[in-house]
Enzyme design. Structure first.
Site, PDB file in Angstrom:
ATOM      1  N   SER A   1       0.799  -1.227   0.000  1.00 51.38           N
ATOM      2  CA  SER A   1       0.000   0.000   0.000  1.00 51.38           C
ATOM      3  C   SER A   1       0.834   1.280   0.000  1.00 51.38           C
ATOM      4  O   SER A   1       0.480   2.234  -0.708  1.00 51.38           O
ATOM      5  CB  SER A   1      -0.975  -0.006   1.189  1.00 51.38           C
TER       6      SER A   1
ATOM      7  N   LYS B   1     -10.055  -5.486  10.310  1.00 54.75           N
ATOM      8  CA  LYS B   1     -11.157  -5.066   9.434  1.00 54.75           C
ATOM      9  C   LYS B   1     -12.529  -5.147  10.106  1.00 54.75           C
ATOM     10  O   LYS B   1     -13.388  -4.312   9.864  1.00 54.75           O
ATOM     11  CB  LYS B   1     -11.155  -5.889   8.140  1.00 54.75           C
TER      12      LYS B   1
ATOM     13  N   ASN C   1     -12.030  -1.448   5.262  1.00 55.50           N
ATOM     14  CA  ASN C   1     -10.597  -1.440   4.945  1.00 55.50           C
ATOM     15  C   ASN C   1     -10.078  -0.011   4.783  1.00 55.50           C
ATOM     16  O   ASN C   1      -8.890   0.196   4.586  1.00 55.50           O
ATOM     17  CB  ASN C   1     -10.293  -2.264   3.682  1.00 55.50           C
TER      18      ASN C   1
ATOM     19  N   ASP D   1     -12.839  -3.217  -0.911  1.00 55.79           N
ATOM     20  CA  ASP D   1     -12.349  -4.501  -1.449  1.00 55.79           C
ATOM     21  C   ASP D   1     -13.275  -5.050  -2.544  1.00 55.79           C
ATOM     22  O   ASP D   1     -12.813  -5.460  -3.615  1.00 55.79           O
ATOM     23  CB  ASP D   1     -12.228  -5.543  -0.332  1.00 55.79           C
TER      24      ASP D   1
ATOM     25  N   GLY E   1     -14.768 -20.005  -1.413  1.00 56.62           N
ATOM     26  CA  GLY E   1     -14.391 -19.411  -0.134  1.00 56.62           C
ATOM     27  C   GLY E   1     -15.548 -18.654   0.479  1.00 56.62           C
ATOM     28  O   GLY E   1     -16.502 -18.265  -0.216  1.00 56.62           O
ATOM     29  N   ALA E   2     -15.454 -18.456   1.798  1.00 54.31           N
ATOM     30  CA  ALA E   2     -16.497 -17.699   2.509  1.00 54.31           C
ATOM     31  C   ALA E   2     -15.880 -16.918   3.661  1.00 54.31           C
ATOM     32  O   ALA E   2     -16.538 -16.644   4.654  1.00 54.31           O
ATOM     33  CB  ALA E   2     -17.579 -18.645   3.009  1.00 54.31           C
TER      34      ALA E   2
ATOM     35  N   ALA F   1     -12.541 -11.870   2.577  1.00 57.17           N
ATOM     36  CA  ALA F   1     -12.442 -11.380   1.200  1.00 57.17           C
ATOM     37  C   ALA F   1     -13.621 -11.887   0.373  1.00 57.17           C
ATOM     38  O   ALA F   1     -14.212 -11.149  -0.426  1.00 57.17           O
ATOM     39  CB  ALA F   1     -11.122 -11.834   0.574  1.00 57.17           C
TER      40      ALA F   1
ATOM     41  N   TYR G   1      -2.079 -12.800  -5.130  1.00 56.90           N
ATOM     42  CA  TYR G   1      -1.065 -12.214  -6.037  1.00 56.90           C
ATOM     43  C   TYR G   1       0.347 -12.655  -5.691  1.00 56.90           C
ATOM     44  O   TYR G   1       1.295 -12.246  -6.345  1.00 56.90           O
ATOM     45  CB  TYR G   1      -1.181 -10.680  -6.088  1.00 56.90           C
TER      46      TYR G   1
ATOM     47  N   GLY H   1      -4.610 -11.335  -8.344  1.00 59.51           N
ATOM     48  CA  GLY H   1      -5.174 -10.399  -7.377  1.00 59.51           C
ATOM     49  C   GLY H   1      -4.557  -9.003  -7.361  1.00 59.51           C
ATOM     50  O   GLY H   1      -5.064  -8.124  -6.651  1.00 59.51           O
TER      51      GLY H   1
HETATM   52  P1  NAP Z   1      -9.970 -15.944   5.449  1.00 56.79           P
HETATM   53  O1  NAP Z   1     -11.003 -15.022   6.008  1.00 56.79           O
HETATM   54  O2  NAP Z   1      -9.036 -16.632   6.384  1.00 56.79           O
HETATM   55  O3  NAP Z   1     -10.738 -17.071   4.563  1.00 56.79           O
HETATM   56  C1  NAP Z   1     -10.039 -18.164   4.033  1.00 56.79           C
HETATM   57  C2  NAP Z   1     -10.951 -18.997   3.147  1.00 56.79           C
HETATM   58  O4  NAP Z   1     -10.156 -20.044   2.570  1.00 56.79           O
HETATM   59  C3  NAP Z   1     -12.099 -19.672   3.879  1.00 56.79           C
HETATM   60  O5  NAP Z   1     -13.222 -19.734   3.032  1.00 56.79           O
HETATM   61  C4  NAP Z   1     -11.544 -21.075   4.142  1.00 56.79           C
HETATM   62  O6  NAP Z   1     -12.540 -22.075   4.253  1.00 56.79           O
HETATM   63  C5  NAP Z   1     -10.766 -21.314   2.855  1.00 56.79           C
HETATM   64  N1  NAP Z   1      -9.731 -22.336   3.044  1.00 56.79           N
HETATM   65  C6  NAP Z   1      -8.580 -22.227   3.764  1.00 56.79           C
HETATM   66  N2  NAP Z   1      -7.889 -23.382   3.719  1.00 56.79           N
HETATM   67  C7  NAP Z   1      -8.630 -24.244   2.958  1.00 56.79           C
HETATM   68  C8  NAP Z   1      -8.448 -25.603   2.534  1.00 56.79           C
HETATM   69  N3  NAP Z   1      -7.351 -26.298   2.899  1.00 56.79           N
HETATM   70  N4  NAP Z   1      -9.391 -26.162   1.737  1.00 56.79           N
HETATM   71  C9  NAP Z   1     -10.489 -25.437   1.370  1.00 56.79           C
HETATM   72  N5  NAP Z   1     -10.713 -24.170   1.747  1.00 56.79           N
HETATM   73  C10 NAP Z   1      -9.800 -23.577   2.520  1.00 56.79           C
HETATM   74  O7  NAP Z   1      -9.028 -15.182   4.404  1.00 56.79           O
HETATM   75  P2  NAP Z   1      -9.383 -13.859   3.532  1.00 56.79           P
HETATM   76  O8  NAP Z   1      -8.975 -12.654   4.267  1.00 56.79           O
HETATM   77  O9  NAP Z   1     -10.780 -13.979   3.047  1.00 56.79           O
HETATM   78  O10 NAP Z   1      -8.354 -14.024   2.300  1.00 56.79           O
HETATM   79  C11 NAP Z   1      -8.492 -15.052   1.334  1.00 56.79           C
HETATM   80  C12 NAP Z   1      -7.488 -14.861   0.197  1.00 56.79           C
HETATM   81  O11 NAP Z   1      -7.760 -13.660  -0.500  1.00 56.79           O
HETATM   82  C13 NAP Z   1      -6.040 -14.758   0.680  1.00 56.79           C
HETATM   83  O12 NAP Z   1      -5.227 -15.506  -0.172  1.00 56.79           O
HETATM   84  C14 NAP Z   1      -5.725 -13.283   0.555  1.00 56.79           C
HETATM   85  O13 NAP Z   1      -4.358 -13.043   0.285  1.00 56.79           O
HETATM   86  C15 NAP Z   1      -6.580 -12.890  -0.650  1.00 56.79           C
HETATM   87  N6  NAP Z   1      -6.946 -11.447  -0.665  1.00 56.79           N
HETATM   88  C16 NAP Z   1      -6.560 -10.695  -1.740  1.00 56.79           C
HETATM   89  C17 NAP Z   1      -6.909  -9.357  -1.806  1.00 56.79           C
HETATM   90  C18 NAP Z   1      -6.498  -8.526  -2.998  1.00 56.79           C
HETATM   91  O14 NAP Z   1      -6.589  -7.278  -2.935  1.00 56.79           O
HETATM   92  N7  NAP Z   1      -6.091  -9.130  -4.075  1.00 56.79           N
HETATM   93  C19 NAP Z   1      -7.660  -8.764  -0.773  1.00 56.79           C
HETATM   94  C20 NAP Z   1      -8.043  -9.574   0.309  1.00 56.79           C
HETATM   95  C21 NAP Z   1      -7.679 -10.921   0.351  1.00 56.79           C
HETATM   96  P3  NAP Z   1     -13.214 -22.435   5.684  1.00 56.79           P
HETATM   97  O15 NAP Z   1     -14.262 -21.403   5.926  1.00 56.79           O
HETATM   98  O16 NAP Z   1     -13.762 -23.807   5.514  1.00 56.79           O
HETATM   99  O17 NAP Z   1     -12.097 -22.368   6.714  1.00 56.79           O
END
Ligand code: NAP
Length: 279
Positions: free
Chosen positions: A15, A64, A85, A100, A125-126, A129, A222, A243
């Protein structure tokens, strides 16, 4: 006068580079720095920031959600997501936004030429993000968004927040993913699978074969620049996007909030992208 990004960890954040490039292009003498704030330290940080000329800040992990009860006002879109954010000091009041989801939609339009309006989407995912992106896709007019998650209850909880009723929860097993992908023109990965440092990977990629040939695959990750998911999608001839553009576009929208005025978004995104490439 300064802007900051707070979190823990945060010193790796891109950032400062992104905002530094945009502020430089605008000729504004405003610093943007990263600042470690640990969980539980937000009240002290807000008091310190107010007294030390901080006019706004971005928030990342783990703040957040925790910020919400501490702010004076929350933008309705951020309220639905349940996370902010971007926080601005306006007339002495802390106002929270979430860029986001809108950043993801802007990245899709700009980087993949995909307008979600009318599309059926499979979203993996849930977590935090996923929630921001799924709700933004619904708001942008997606016809249906299948929210597929390992923990089904979390997908159900996420979908219940959609005031437009366009989100549908689903499981994460290969059969379900194939069925959902077969109905979708866009697949968005919002899980950690494939991220640098994440020990897990998709068990199989057969859901990519179920997508129509003109479908797009968008991975929020990313690091690395091309995940195994994107590599597999590219080898199947599908359009792909990582990303980084989302990171850039959420920052462009955040800067509009900080400065409280519209900017030339394309010009800002171009400067930020060039700065990341040089960094
Ligand atoms: P988070 O809240 O921890 O959520 C993680 C998600 O991944 C949950 O849905 C989780 O499922 C799933 N998951 C983790 N391990 C898994 C596995 N072994 N098998 C299946 N599902 C699995 O994380 P977040 O903050 O949402 O971030 C998610 C991703 O988005 C990260 O890689 C982050 O770097 C990226 N991101 C990118 C940006 C951008 O600007 N490009 C912005 C934000 C985030 P469960 O619910 O079953 O645990």
């Amino acid at each position: 006068m300064s802007l900051q990004v707070i979190g823990d960890p945060v010193l790796h954040s891109k950032s400062p580079v992104i905002h530094g490039a945009m502020l430089g292009l605008l000729g504004l003498d405003i610093d943007y720095t990263a600042h470690v704030v640990r969980r539980g330290e937000l009240p002290q940080y807000l008091a310190w920031a107010r007294e030390n000329g901080v006019i706004g800040f971005n928030a990342t992990m783990p703040h957040k959600e925790d910020l919400l009860p501490l702010l004076d006002k929350i933008d309705p879109a951020a309220e639905i997501v349940g996370a902010v954010n971007t926080v601005c000091l306006r007339d002495g009041k802390w106002v929270g936004f979430n860029t986001d989801g809108a950043g993801a939609v802007a990245a899709l339009k700009d980087g993949l030429s995909v307008d979600p309006a009318g599309l059926t989407v499979t979203l993996l995912g849930a977590g935090g993000a996923a929630k921001a992106v799924a709700l933004a896709l619904s708001q942008a007019g997606a016809e249906r968004v299948f929210v597929c998650n390992r923990t089904l209850a979390r997908a159900q909880e996420l979908c219940a927040h959609d005031p437009l009723g366009r989100l549908a929860p689903a499981g994460f097993d290969p059969d379900t993913l194939c069925r959902m992908a077969g109905q979708s023109r866009l697949l968005v990965n919002c899980t950690n699978l494939g991220m640098e440092g994440c020990p897990h990977q998709f068990d199989d990629f057969s859901f990519l074969d179920a997508l129509p040939p003109d479908a797009g695959v968008f991975d929020l990750i990313y690091h690395p620049a091309e995940t195994e998911l994107l590599s597999q999608a590219r080898r199947r001839g599908l359009k792909t996007l990582n990303g980084l553009p989302m990171l850039v576009w959420q920052a462009v929208l955040a800067l509009e909030h900080f400065l409280n005025r519209p900017l030339d978004r394309g010009e800002m995104a171009g400067a930020a992208t060039a700065a990341i490439a040089e960094h």
